[in-house]
Design a protein around this motif. Sequence first.
Motif, PDB file in Angstrom:
ATOM      1  N   GLY A  66      73.771  92.610  37.823  1.00 17.37           N
ATOM      2  CA  GLY A  66      74.404  91.878  36.725  1.00 17.37           C
ATOM      3  C   GLY A  66      73.617  90.619  36.381  1.00 17.37           C
ATOM      4  O   GLY A  66      73.413  90.290  35.198  1.00 17.37           O
ATOM      5  N   ILE A  67      73.152  89.919  37.387  1.00 20.55           N
ATOM      6  CA  ILE A  67      72.349  88.713  37.156  1.00 20.55           C
ATOM      7  C   ILE A  67      71.013  89.088  36.517  1.00 20.55           C
ATOM      8  O   ILE A  67      70.552  88.425  35.585  1.00 20.55           O
ATOM      9  CB  ILE A  67      72.145  87.948  38.482  1.00 20.55           C
ATOM     10  N   ARG A  68      70.385  90.166  37.013  1.00 20.96           N
ATOM     11  CA  ARG A  68      69.113  90.608  36.424  1.00 20.96           C
ATOM     12  C   ARG A  68      69.288  90.944  34.950  1.00 20.96           C
ATOM     13  O   ARG A  68      68.460  90.578  34.116  1.00 20.96           O
ATOM     14  CB  ARG A  68      68.585  91.835  37.168  1.00 20.96           C
ATOM     15  N   ASP A  69      70.377  91.660  34.647  1.00 26.58           N
ATOM     16  CA  ASP A  69      70.632  92.032  33.258  1.00 26.58           C
ATOM     17  C   ASP A  69      70.903  90.803  32.399  1.00 26.58           C
ATOM     18  O   ASP A  69      70.412  90.698  31.275  1.00 26.58           O
ATOM     19  CB  ASP A  69      71.820  92.999  33.174  1.00 26.58           C
ATOM     20  N   LYS A  70      71.667  89.870  32.917  1.00 23.33           N
ATOM     21  CA  LYS A  70      72.039  88.670  32.171  1.00 23.33           C
ATOM     22  C   LYS A  70      70.808  87.835  31.813  1.00 23.33           C
ATOM     23  O   LYS A  70      70.696  87.333  30.691  1.00 23.33           O
ATOM     24  CB  LYS A  70      73.014  87.841  33.001  1.00 23.33           C
ATOM     25  N   TYR A  71      69.879  87.676  32.748  1.00 26.35           N
ATOM     26  CA  TYR A  71      68.727  86.814  32.532  1.00 26.35           C
ATOM     27  C   TYR A  71      67.441  87.572  32.228  1.00 26.35           C
ATOM     28  O   TYR A  71      66.381  86.966  32.108  1.00 26.35           O
ATOM     29  CB  TYR A  71      68.519  85.908  33.755  1.00 26.35           C
ATOM     30  N   GLY A  72      67.527  88.887  32.113  1.00 27.35           N
ATOM     31  CA  GLY A  72      66.346  89.682  31.770  1.00 27.35           C
ATOM     32  C   GLY A  72      65.298  89.711  32.871  1.00 27.35           C
ATOM     33  O   GLY A  72      64.103  89.724  32.592  1.00 27.35           O
ATOM     34  N   LEU A  73      65.728  89.723  34.100  1.00 24.28           N
ATOM     35  CA  LEU A  73      64.802  89.748  35.234  1.00 24.28           C
ATOM     36  C   LEU A  73      64.554  91.192  35.670  1.00 24.28           C
ATOM     37  O   LEU A  73      65.364  92.074  35.416  1.00 24.28           O
ATOM     38  CB  LEU A  73      65.378  88.959  36.407  1.00 24.28           C
ATOM     39  N   LYS A  74      63.435  91.402  36.352  1.00 25.26           N
ATOM     40  CA  LYS A  74      63.126  92.719  36.903  1.00 25.26           C
ATOM     41  C   LYS A  74      63.229  92.645  38.416  1.00 25.26           C
ATOM     42  O   LYS A  74      63.123  91.583  39.014  1.00 25.26           O
ATOM     43  CB  LYS A  74      61.711  93.133  36.512  1.00 25.26           C
ATOM     44  N   LYS A  75      63.395  93.805  39.033  1.00 28.64           N
ATOM     45  CA  LYS A  75      63.417  93.861  40.491  1.00 28.64           C
ATOM     46  C   LYS A  75      62.033  93.498  41.014  1.00 28.64           C
ATOM     47  O   LYS A  75      61.015  93.720  40.356  1.00 28.64           O
ATOM     48  CB  LYS A  75      63.760  95.273  40.980  1.00 28.64           C
ATOM     49  N   ARG A  76      61.993  92.933  42.213  1.00 29.33           N
ATOM     50  CA  ARG A  76      60.735  92.498  42.812  1.00 29.33           C
ATOM     51  C   ARG A  76      59.765  93.673  42.950  1.00 29.33           C
ATOM     52  O   ARG A  76      58.569  93.540  42.676  1.00 29.33           O
ATOM     53  CB  ARG A  76      61.009  91.881  44.180  1.00 29.33           C
ATOM     54  N   GLU A  77      60.253  94.833  43.343  1.00 28.06           N
ATOM     55  CA  GLU A  77      59.382  95.989  43.524  1.00 28.06           C
ATOM     56  C   GLU A  77      58.738  96.389  42.198  1.00 28.06           C
ATOM     57  O   GLU A  77      57.569  96.755  42.149  1.00 28.06           O
ATOM     58  CB  GLU A  77      60.161  97.183  44.101  1.00 28.06           C
ATOM     59  N   GLU A  78      59.511  96.328  41.106  1.00 27.27           N
ATOM     60  CA  GLU A  78      58.972  96.693  39.799  1.00 27.27           C
ATOM     61  C   GLU A  78      57.889  95.718  39.369  1.00 27.27           C
ATOM     62  O   GLU A  78      56.850  96.122  38.853  1.00 27.27           O
ATOM     63  CB  GLU A  78      60.088  96.710  38.751  1.00 27.27           C
ATOM     64  N   VAL A  79      58.126  94.433  39.584  1.00 24.61           N
ATOM     65  CA  VAL A  79      57.140  93.417  39.208  1.00 24.61           C
ATOM     66  C   VAL A  79      55.853  93.601  39.995  1.00 24.61           C
ATOM     67  O   VAL A  79      54.749  93.549  39.427  1.00 24.61           O
ATOM     68  CB  VAL A  79      57.724  91.993  39.437  1.00 24.61           C
ATOM     69  N   GLU A  80      55.960  93.843  41.306  1.00 24.89           N
ATOM     70  CA  GLU A  80      54.780  94.038  42.136  1.00 24.89           C
ATOM     71  C   GLU A  80      54.024  95.301  41.726  1.00 24.89           C
ATOM     72  O   GLU A  80      52.798  95.311  41.687  1.00 24.89           O
ATOM     73  CB  GLU A  80      55.176  94.112  43.613  1.00 24.89           C
ATOM     74  N   ALA A  81      54.744  96.366  41.423  1.00 28.06           N
ATOM     75  CA  ALA A  81      54.097  97.611  41.003  1.00 28.06           C
ATOM     76  C   ALA A  81      53.358  97.417  39.682  1.00 28.06           C
ATOM     77  O   ALA A  81      52.235  97.911  39.505  1.00 28.06           O
ATOM     78  CB  ALA A  81      55.132  98.719  40.879  1.00 28.06           C
ATOM     79  N   GLU A  82      53.966  96.706  38.729  1.00 29.63           N
ATOM     80  CA  GLU A  82      53.314  96.462  37.442  1.00 29.63           C
ATOM     81  C   GLU A  82      52.058  95.610  37.617  1.00 29.63           C
ATOM     82  O   GLU A  82      51.034  95.870  36.991  1.00 29.63           O
ATOM     83  CB  GLU A  82      54.281  95.772  36.484  1.00 29.63           C
ATOM     84  N   ALA A  83      52.126  94.601  38.479  1.00 30.19           N
ATOM     85  CA  ALA A  83      50.966  93.740  38.717  1.00 30.19           C
ATOM     86  C   ALA A  83      49.830  94.532  39.352  1.00 30.19           C
ATOM     87  O   ALA A  83      48.669  94.379  38.974  1.00 30.19           O
ATOM     88  CB  ALA A  83      51.354  92.570  39.601  1.00 30.19           C
ATOM     89  N   ALA A  84      50.144  95.388  40.303  1.00 30.60           N
ATOM     90  CA  ALA A  84      49.120  96.205  40.960  1.00 30.60           C
ATOM     91  C   ALA A  84      48.494  97.181  39.971  1.00 30.60           C
ATOM     92  O   ALA A  84      47.275  97.379  39.959  1.00 30.60           O
ATOM     93  CB  ALA A  84      49.716  96.953  42.141  1.00 30.60           C
ATOM     94  N   ALA A  85      49.315  97.788  39.125  1.00 32.21           N
ATOM     95  CA  ALA A  85      48.795  98.722  38.132  1.00 32.21           C
ATOM     96  C   ALA A  85      47.895  98.008  37.128  1.00 32.21           C
ATOM     97  O   ALA A  85      46.827  98.522  36.743  1.00 32.21           O
ATOM     98  CB  ALA A  85      49.942  99.408  37.410  1.00 32.21           C
ATOM     99  N   ALA A  86      48.289  96.821  36.687  1.00 29.60           N
ATOM    100  CA  ALA A  86      47.476  96.062  35.736  1.00 29.60           C
ATOM    101  C   ALA A  86      46.141  95.667  36.353  1.00 29.60           C
ATOM    102  O   ALA A  86      45.100  95.709  35.690  1.00 29.60           O
ATOM    103  CB  ALA A  86      48.235  94.821  35.283  1.00 29.60           C
ATOM    104  N   GLN A  87      46.143  95.306  37.623  1.00 31.01           N
ATOM    105  CA  GLN A  87      44.909  94.924  38.297  1.00 31.01           C
ATOM    106  C   GLN A  87      43.986  96.125  38.443  1.00 31.01           C
ATOM    107  O   GLN A  87      42.781  96.014  38.250  1.00 31.01           O
ATOM    108  CB  GLN A  87      45.215  94.321  39.659  1.00 31.01           C
ATOM    109  N   GLU A  88      44.542  97.283  38.772  1.00 34.52           N
ATOM    110  CA  GLU A  88      43.735  98.492  38.904  1.00 34.52           C
ATOM    111  C   GLU A  88      43.110  98.875  37.576  1.00 34.52           C
ATOM    112  O   GLU A  88      41.959  99.282  37.509  1.00 34.52           O
ATOM    113  CB  GLU A  88      44.577  99.646  39.448  1.00 34.52           C
TER     114      GLU A  88
END
Length: 133
Positions: A66-88
Amino acid sequence: MNFVMKAAMGGGPPDVGKMLGGEKEEEDPDAAQKEEERQEALRQQEEERKDKYGKMEAERERMRQGIRDKYGLKKREEVEAEAAAAQEEAVAGSLTRPKKTVPAGCGDEEEEESIMDTVMKYLPGPLQDMLKK
């Protein structure tokens, strides 16, 4: 003191016979059944505890979402996966990829001064002359 007197008089402690093997403890015929019931009760308590904490964790996760949805945050795992993919993607196939950096002092640079030179600076003049010889 009482114990010593009774032992001297021949009474002795009440469990002496059991310790010597003379009298045996009476075994409970339902001991196995009681032990099974106890084990089952422990298993049941453990299951109830797991259920309770599972429900609590599910409630916490709902609150987090609910907090993630309210403030538009992503789960930590999703953020880390996106960062790793962008770096690759940035590194893959690039001829100008960043080289691995070597930390300072890892042997690539020559040492400017030796330890003896540093020590010599702090010694008085006559001692320096004596050690240089």
